[in-house]
Design an enzyme around this catalytic site. Sequence first.
Site, PDB file in Angstrom:
ATOM      1  N   LYS A  79       0.846  -1.200   0.000  1.00  0.00           N
ATOM      2  CA  LYS A  79       0.000   0.000   0.000  1.00  0.00           C
ATOM      3  C   LYS A  79       0.881   1.249   0.000  1.00  0.00           C
ATOM      4  O   LYS A  79       1.920   1.277   0.663  1.00  0.00           O
ATOM      5  CB  LYS A  79      -0.879  -0.061   1.254  1.00  0.00           C
ATOM      6  N   SER A 154      -9.831   1.026   3.187  1.00  0.00           N
ATOM      7  CA  SER A 154      -9.016   1.878   2.342  1.00  0.00           C
ATOM      8  C   SER A 154      -7.943   1.136   1.548  1.00  0.00           C
ATOM      9  O   SER A 154      -7.384   1.689   0.601  1.00  0.00           O
ATOM     10  CB  SER A 154      -8.347   2.962   3.196  1.00  0.00           C
ATOM     11  N   SER A 178      -9.856  -1.443   7.241  1.00  0.00           N
ATOM     12  CA  SER A 178      -9.299  -1.151   5.916  1.00  0.00           C
ATOM     13  C   SER A 178      -8.543  -2.282   5.239  1.00  0.00           C
ATOM     14  O   SER A 178      -8.187  -2.167   4.066  1.00  0.00           O
ATOM     15  CB  SER A 178      -8.383   0.071   5.994  1.00  0.00           C
TER      16      SER A 178
END
Lengths: 494, 102
Positions: A79, A154, A178
């Site tokens: 990420k 997310s 997330s």
Amino acid sequence: MQITQLTAFDLLDQIKKRQLTARDAVEAFLKQIDKHEKTIGALITVLPEYARERADQIDQMLADGRDAGPLAGLPIIIKDNLCTQFAKTTCASKILIDYQPPYNAHVVEQLEKAGAIIIAKANLDEFAMGSSTENSGIKTTRNPWSTDCVPGGSSGGSAAAVAARMAPVSLGTDTGGSIRLPAAFCGISGLKPTYGRVSRYGLVAYGSSLDQIGPLGADARDIALVMNVISGHDARDTTSVPESISPKPDYLTKLDTPLKGLRIGIVKEYQSSDGIDPQIVAAIDQATKLYEQMGAQLVEVSLPHTQYAVACYYLVATAEASSNLARYDGVHFGYRTPNPEDYIDVYSSSRAEGFGDEVKRRIMLGTYALSAGYYDAYYLKALKVRMMIRQDFEKAFEQADIICAPVAPTTAFRVGEKTSDPLTMYLSDIFTISANLAGIPGISIPAGFSRDSLPIGLQLLGNYFDESTILQAAWQYQQHTDFHRQIPAGFIEQ
Amino acid sequence: MSNEISEAQVRHVAKLSRLKLTDEQINLYTRQLGAILEYIKKLNELDTTGVEPMAHVAPLRNVLRDDIAGTGMGIDKVLQNAPDSDPPFFKVPRVLEDSSGA
């Protein structure tokens, strides 16, 4: 079987046996990225040269008969809120669009030391604030199971990338769900470890008392492989838990132990939850029946305060965010407005122009909750409710070894469906948020498909530092089901 | 329906947050933050008398280390992402007005 369809475990086995080179593996996944990134939009930065160079080094080490590490040659996507010295780290924000970190995150160091190859950095909701990845300041990510739908958030880029087989595994971060929500929406497995299990050094902070880094992959064994490398004490994160308090286990050892006698908690309050898709209720029901057949014992537990978790979270997380994001001042690093009126305007205009809407909304909510005259009514109240939520779990884990729950009230929703109403979006996290507030680990695994062929996730919550038991329960479930082996149509190499 | 937060409060919070917002944004945030705070009022259903506030999760207190100097990352790296710099300094627009009259 094609390379991109292999699990991390099988891929590593083939590389170790020299049936496959690290370079072959990297090329296969880069090709998959090339083919599908345009449709999915999972990635912010792709690192073909870096990955090829690393692959050749690893192949050389293996050819020389040297130990290249437990993840030697494994392509991985991380990420883009994890700092990398060799690639920009944007947090999907205009304010960090050119940010080149001067150091690597602890997890990046660990992965590289273990021989893993970072091939790309994944899209996210800006600063990890969101549940759909639509808050990205860079691009919208699509769900590989249906490109009209969001991948969840997310860590939506990290999840969509694994579902589309752009990498066998990825890293995400989980502050309120997330990792688990996008894993559920994208039909893969994703683990949020116990708070303190994985060092946050080099993770761009959002809600520091809630944030944890964790792996996403096809199955529980692939997650265990990555956990073995990224977990453990790191003195650079003062909340990282030392070996003396909780020694780091080998997460692979318990996977094959039968579940006989395991006590699985079914949450009383979740049985009558309004607004949860009946197809999800049915899938969870089926999963618990299967667990019973596997020798587990079902017990009813009560989590009476989880209905307050979303309200509690949006005070705690935003208060922490308002303070963490004060560092974006247009002076030390990041974006600066081109023509400031005065020195205050360097701050105010840089921040107004650099942050997206949701980030501004959360900074303001947090600032308000901490401001004079409101602190006791909002922030302090939330910290007390947080304690009550934690105590619920402590009681529940006296009766049960793990807790079985839904991940989300719905399957993946459509792009644009919830963007105009922030509160509705926040409620997507209703079943995941309490684990972050309490600090316990949770895993999301595939447990079926809806009538629209969208994946349904099952959540297993564990006691503090007991990731091993939820990984075991997840892996045992995956020995009796094949939902986790499904790859969306169009992403299987010809 | 009275809003949980007034437009004047939102302007004040924006100032505290160092966010320069347009009137249109102030208007939107007043409505949206109002709705979120309305939802958050739910917490008042709970009696929290005598409950200890929970500040963090980890079973740790006062994490200390030996007072041994380490090496920093160096000025070049510190300044590498600065929007403007004049090594070894960060550069910002003038903060104090020139009062010498010169």
